[in-house]
Design an enzyme around this catalytic site. Structure first.
Site, short mmCIF file in Angstrom:
data_model
loop_
_atom_site.label_atom_id
_atom_site.label_comp_id
_atom_site.label_asym_id
_atom_site.label_seq_id
_atom_site.Cartn_x
_atom_site.Cartn_y
_atom_site.Cartn_z
N GLY A 1 0.83 -1.21 0.00
CA GLY A 1 0.00 0.00 0.00
C GLY A 1 0.86 1.26 0.00
N CYS B 1 2.83 5.43 18.74
CA CYS B 1 3.00 6.13 20.01
C CYS B 1 2.19 5.47 21.13
CB CYS B 1 2.55 7.58 19.83
SG CYS B 1 2.08 8.39 21.33
N SER C 1 -4.02 -2.60 -0.24
CA SER C 1 -2.96 -3.48 0.24
C SER C 1 -3.58 -4.79 0.68
CB SER C 1 -2.24 -2.80 1.42
OG SER C 1 -1.29 -3.68 1.95
#
Ligand code: PLP
Length: 397
Positions: A75, A332, A206
């Protein structure tokens, strides 16, 4: 198998397992039907035919022509080809220098747009979104300029699941003659992909997001779109992308897209019921929690939450120990790290963003899995909050 050994998988937005029928379709192309599709002999012709059939099958699902499909290695490569390929072709023709992307794009789009700005002199508008991650059509229209050459807005977001109004954006782009790309990687197996209805000129997919193999993707390129190839060499993929085609993976991607698109309506209805059950249980049982992303305009398999006063790392590790695979939705996982650009764009502060949990369902998710994750999450969050009560690291929402 003891509970802790059985993995309950709630990370389908990260990747999915290859479906057994997809693997079966791929296997002969590794060691029996291994010809190079460019070879003249029978083995080569067999491979070329397998690619042609895969391309036709995918084109049928996207409602486009087979020669409008370019196979890529993933992708990310499809997004790169779309942005760089269109922007550089337009720049070379003196058509303009202005690009528009949304603030919640995947890094595959965002970093490519930054690169075009920083290294190739393009002007870039990064469009803001509202607190649910939705783009405003008025903002979008106001950002259009006579020298705008490309717009890239994702179909559905990978961190928060919000679905953008593509057809309306596409109609506006078309009325101004501006090329419109969408990163549809998260939508591949879950949302309709008719490129006419969506009014897009380019669309990236993808396979590993819809029960196909990792390392294969595609870019739909509407006929007549100026596109500079980014991988140069042989004349494969109508000269848009050089390199010997990955025959087994292309066959696998076509099988996977057919499988997921054909069962999409039934699977989505089932997953949306389970997802809502999960959301409702979490909201009912865990204090100081809210859903991230749009409540209704969201992927049917996507549940995501902001757990107040927590860094999500501990939650993910606790769930893993209970045999549950979950995610934060971004790289994160603590307030000390750079906050997710998606959550920041929603106006969520870094401390609250560190408590982001993403639970994404799949074809194999059962009622029992939903109960298991909710049963594990409620006491886990309670324990972690108690532990951090003295040295509170996160703000209450
Ligand atoms: N775009 C979105 C929205 C994604 O979620 C991902 C993968 O997480 C990509 C692009 C990149 O796809 P790939 O892993 O095939 O490079």
């Amino acid at each position: 198998m003891p509970a802790a050994e059985r993995l309950i998988y709630f990370d389908h937005a990260a990747t999915t397992p290859v479906a057994p029928e997809v693997l079966e379709a791929m296997l002969p192309f590794f060691s029996e039907r291994y010809g190079n599709p460019s070879s003249i002999h029978r083995l080569g012709r067999e491979s070329a035919r397998a690619i042609d059939q895969s391309r036709q099958g995918i084109a049928h699902l996207l409602n486009c022509q087979p020669n409008e499909i370019v196979f890529t290695s993933c992708g990310t490569e499809a997004d790169n080809l779309a942005l760089r390929g269109v922007a550089l072709a337009q720049q070379a023709r003196g058509r303009g220098q202005h690009l528009i992307v949304s603030a919640v794009e995947h890094k595959a789009v965002l970093q490519t747009a930054f690169d075009l700005r920083d290294r190739y002199g393009f002007t870039l508008t990064v469009l803001p979104v509202d607190g649910d991650g939705l783009l405003s059509l008025a903002d979008f229209e106001a950002a259009l300029r006579p020298d705008t050459v490309l717009i890239s807005v994702m179909y559905a977001n990978n961190e928060i699941g919000t679905i953008q109004p593509l057809a309306q954006i596409g109609a506006l782009a078309r009325s101004r003659g501006i090329t419109f790309h969408t990163d549809a990687v998260q939508a591949g197996g879950l949302l309709p992909l008719d490129v006419e209805d969506l009014q897009v000129d380019l669309l990236a997919l993808s396979a590993h997001k819809f029960y196909g193999p990792k390392g294969i993707g595609l870019l739909y390129v509407r006929r007549g779109t100026s596109l500079w190839s980014q991988v140069t060499g042989g004349s494969q993929e109508t000269k848009h992308r050089a390199g010997t085609e990955n025959v087994p993976y292309i066959v696998g991607m076509a099988a996977a897209l057919t499988l997921t698109q054909m069962s999409r309506v039934t699977n989505n209805a089932h997953q949306a019921i389970l997802r809502d059950r999960l959301i409702n249980r979490v909201l009912r049982e865990i204090p100081d929690v809210r859903v991230s992303g749009h409540r209704t305009q969201r992927l049917p398999n996507h549940a995501s939450f902001l757990l107040g006063g927590l860094e999500i790392q501990g939650v993910l590790m606790g769930l893993d120990m209970a045999g549950i695979a979950a995610s934060s939705g971004s790289a994160c996982t603590s307030a000390a790290q750079e906050p997710s650009h998606v959550l920041t764009a929603l106006g969520i502060d870094p401390i609250a963003a560190a408590g982001h949990l993403r639970l994404t369902l799949g074809h194999s998710t059962t009622d029992a899995d939903i109960e298991a994750v909710a049963d594990a999450l409620t006491p886990l969050v309670g324990r972690l909050r108690q532990m951090s009560a003295g040295e509170q690291t996160g703000a209450r929402l």
